[in-house]
Design an enzyme around this catalytic site. Structure first.
Site, PDB file in Angstrom:
ATOM      1  CG  ASP A 203      -4.291   8.393   7.838  1.00 20.54           C
ATOM      2  OD1 ASP A 203      -4.353   7.184   7.947  1.00 20.54           O
ATOM      3  OD2 ASP A 203      -4.808   8.991   6.625  1.00 20.54           O
TER       4      ASP A 203
ATOM      5  CD  GLU B 115      -3.108  -0.728   2.343  1.00 14.89           C
ATOM      6  OE1 GLU B 115      -3.879  -1.410   2.615  1.00 14.89           O
ATOM      7  OE2 GLU B 115      -2.863   0.525   3.145  1.00 14.89           O
TER       8      GLU B 115
ATOM      9  CE1 TYR C 159      -7.808  -1.185   6.496  1.00 16.63           C
ATOM     10  CE2 TYR C 159      -6.405  -1.023   4.550  1.00 16.63           C
ATOM     11  CZ  TYR C 159      -6.410  -0.768   6.046  1.00 16.63           C
ATOM     12  OH  TYR C 159      -5.586  -0.309   6.696  1.00 16.63           O
TER      13      TYR C 159
END
Lengths: 457, 263
Positions: free
Chosen positions: B60, B49, B175
């Site tokens: 994040d 990734e 994911y």
């Protein structure tokens, strides 16, 4: 010519045709008289739904878009919550008990309606158009922000959320959120850029007095956009018990529409008050824009009154040019995606977001509400910019001529009024939103004017 | 068959779990970053990734945000990120690269131009955090049409009612975000993750890879054992932030990969 009506070719908004009888929303000004209003709702508001004519007031569409702007650009964790918020808001919007609670609090807690005030000396001084100020700075907590916060907190309570988070720039939204949370006994956490914590110290203390936890944000560059990032991070982490009370007409759908609807009380009142004072609509309405909630609140009820010129004033900082030391997203930016919506943004060639610059912390945001981007592109509203220096001049003039200390944010709108009023005839009616009071800004202004506060005699 | 599909087919044939690593392109600078990325397959990484730097990475935590800032300060851009992938591809034609980031740099470049360039650079899949299924027309559908996998995040808040919507138009793998939160924050718990993976598997044949909150070889093994593989990002990026050399970073990556592969 500035004062001709903005062009709005039918083709540009044909996709916004209201569908007959389908989920037509009852917004505050369509209900009928409010408790504190003695004028009936205009016929126009009611007939709109029955006419298949083009309206500027039907957005957003079911995907949260105003034209190509808006949308729901959020991570999957938040998506279910955004959808449930939308569902809850759709229910509340047509629920009389919701609006009854809002109006009760607007009347008895906030002090609405705010006056529409004829600024006589300012009018004489500028020697042209007749200037009215919509006095939203007289609201409880000193700005328009509380109009929206009340709505969101009532919704949060309906959704069973017990913890409220907010971002704040100048601190006005943070103070309003902390205030309403104190009133309802809710836990309140406010994210504020570390830089703003310094320049808006009085508001930080206010929030703490009101029982809120103020978290200085140092990630990124520690400004309003970083505060919004951190608020989103908090939300994604505490999604189950937390309600994110966004302070402006930006963010993922339904926030831009919801905040606009809550702030539209400003324009709804102004319309009726102008009718009472002058027997007609204003010719020009004008408001300052950071994210754009006070402006959307004033503009929205006038969007279909096409005789009314609509002007939004962005923060030009040190000047709208290649140095990019400004916050004028529409006049100096281009479309992009940030904080859940597509809108005009200050960004570099690579799509990286730039920091804005303005003397006014409340306008210091590199984006703008998506509905403004749409109104800009179709030409229904006109957007201009005012520099720090011009805003400071307007700030002082307002103090001297009217005995009103304005916040730096509406000082930008006033500076544009100063530019245009002298050129306009005496029967031209201007309505400017005085969206906040300047108590919080006196230290910033003193510094900018070279006045030493420690030596005040 | 895409590189991602081929990789999972090979892993299945070996009866092994996948180890996926995340690093930010250009962190701390282009050359160091390229050296690390080039070394990942030998360290046991099955899928790379590659983080696309962005000023405002809302999903994040501080570790990834700071990595993005370091990369941007060192002159990283979307174009340079694709160059880095191109350079990597010269020496490795089988390890899949998934570009992970936010939509604005892609939108700014123009979706069509971006897809063409990404394909040419040897990118195999995209994870774009701020594009939920509601915005599929933006990039997901054009990307699939261009032959790139569009990998979607499923989260603890994605309930059974919503899951089909998330799985539609997802390809390559799913994911699964192990926690409600941001990268590098809370710890993933295998006992919580297992049932969630089973819940998703009931609705798709795609491999389920789990990320967020995995930071040690033990955790990597524990999570991989209840899914089809594990992703580690912040813990690796933290090593880069601490100024470790590419060799040291890759040694740490190998320990994580060994963890997942022992599951």
């Amino acid at each position: 010519m500035i004062y001709q009506n903005a062009a709005h070719p039918r083709a540009a908004f044909a996709f916004f045709r209201p569908k007959l009888g389908e989920g037509r929303l009852l917004l505050p000004w369509q209900f009928g008289p409010l408790p504190h209003m003695n004028k009936p709702v205009t016929e126009r508001g009611r007939t709109m739904a029955n006419d298949l004519f083009n309206s500027f007031m039907t957005g957003p569409d079911e995907n949260g878009r105003f034209g190509k702007f808006g949308g729901r650009f959020v991570s999957e964790t938040l998506m279910p919550l955004i959808l449930s918020l939308e569902e809850e808001y759709e229910k509340a919007k047509t629920d009389d008990s919701f609006w009854a609670e809002m109006h009760d609090l607007w009347t008895h807690y906030v002090g609405r309606p705010s006056p529409l005030y004829y600024a006589e000396r300012l009018t004489q001084h500028l020697g042209g158009a007749k200037i009215y100020l919509k006095r939203d700075e007289l609201n409880h907590t000193g700005a328009h922000k509380i109009n929206n916060v009340l709505g969101q907190i009532i919704l949060a309570r309906r959704m069973g959320k017990t913890r409220i988070i907010a971002e704040t720039g100048a601190g006005q939204h943070g103070v309003a959120t902390a205030t309403v949370c104190a009133k309802f006994g809710l836990k309140c956490v406010v994210y504020m850029g570390a830089h703003d914590v310094k320049r808006q110290a009085p508001n930080v203390f206010r929030m703490r007095l009101l029982g809120a936890e103020v978290i200085p944000v140092t990630s990124g560059r520690g400004t309003l956009k970083d505060a919004m990032n951190d608020a989103l991070r908090d939300w994604v982490t505490n999604v189950r018990d937390t309600f994110y009370c966004i302070g402006t007409v930006a963010g993922p759908h339904p926030y831009p529409a919801m905040v606009r609807d809550f702030q539209s009380i400003i324009g709804k009142e102004a319309k009726e008050q102008m009718q009472a004072a002058e027997g007609r609509l204003p010719d020009t309405i004008i408001a300052a824009i950071g994210g754009g909630s006070n402006a959307m609140g004033l503009f929205y009820p006038f969007l279909d009154d096409t005789s009314v010129n609509i002007i939004g004033v962005e923060a030009g900082g040190k000047g709208v040019d290649d140095r990019m030391e400004h916050c004028a997203s529409l006049t100096g930016g281009r479309p992009g995606v940030l904080h859940g919506n597509r809108t005009y943004l200050l960004q570099d060639d690579d799509g990286q977001i730039l920091e804005g610059f303005s003397i006014s912390a409340g306008l210091d945001y590199p984006g703008i509400g998506p509905e403004h981007s749409w109104l800009h592109e179709i030409g229904r509203a006109k957007y201009v910019s005012i520099t720090d220096v011009e805003a400071l001049e307007a700030f002082q003039l307002c103090c001297e001529q009217e005995g009103i200390i304005p916040a730096l944010e509406p000082s930008h709108a006033l500076a544009h009024v100063m530019k245009i009023a002298p050129e306009l005839p005496a029967d031209h009616l201007i309505c400017m939103n005085m969206c906040g009071r300047g108590d919080k800004d006196i230290f910033t202004v003193a510094r900018a004017l070279g006045f030493d506060m420690s030596d005040a005699d | 068959m895409s590189r991602i599909d081929a990789k999972f087919a090979a892993l299945a044939a070996d009866g092994r779990k996948a180890f996926v690593s995340y690093v930010m392109a250009g962190d701390p600078d282009y050359d160091t970053s390229l050296a690390i990325v080039k070394g990942l397959p030998a360290a046991g990484v099955d899928i790379i990734e590659l983080g696309l730097p962005f000023t405002d990475p809302m999903a994040d935590g501080p570790t990834i945000q700071l990595a993005g800032q370091r990369a941007l300060e060192a002159g990283m851009t979307l174009a340079r990120t694709l160059e880095l992938a191109t350079e990597f591809r010269k020496g490795d034609d089988t390890t899949p690269i998934v570009l992970m980031g936010y939509y604005n740099p892609i939108y700014s470049r123009g979706v069509d131009r971006f897809l063409e360039d990404a394909k040419a650079a040897g990118i195999d899949g995209l994870i774009v955090v701020d594009l939920p299924p509601e915005e599929d027309a933006e990039l997901c559908l054009p990307a699939q049409a261009a032959g790139l996998n569009f990998i979607r995040l499923a989260t603890p808040t994605t309930d059974d009612k919503r899951l089909p919507k998330v799985l539609t138009n997802t390809s390559g793998f799913v994911y699964y975000v192990s926690i409600t939160g941001i990268t590098g924050a809370a710890e993933a718990v295998a006992d919580d993750v297992g049932p969630e993976v089973a819940r998703i598997k009931a609705q798709t044949d795609l491999p389920i890879i789990v990320g967020f909150g995995i930071n040690t070889p033990e955790k990597s093994r524990a999570i991989a054992s209840v899914a089809d593989g594990a992703v580690v990002g912040s813990a690796i990026v933290g090593q880069i932030a601490a100024g470790k050399s590419p060799e040291e970073v890759l040694r740490f990556v190998k320990s994580l990969a060994d963890g997942a592969h022992s599951a």
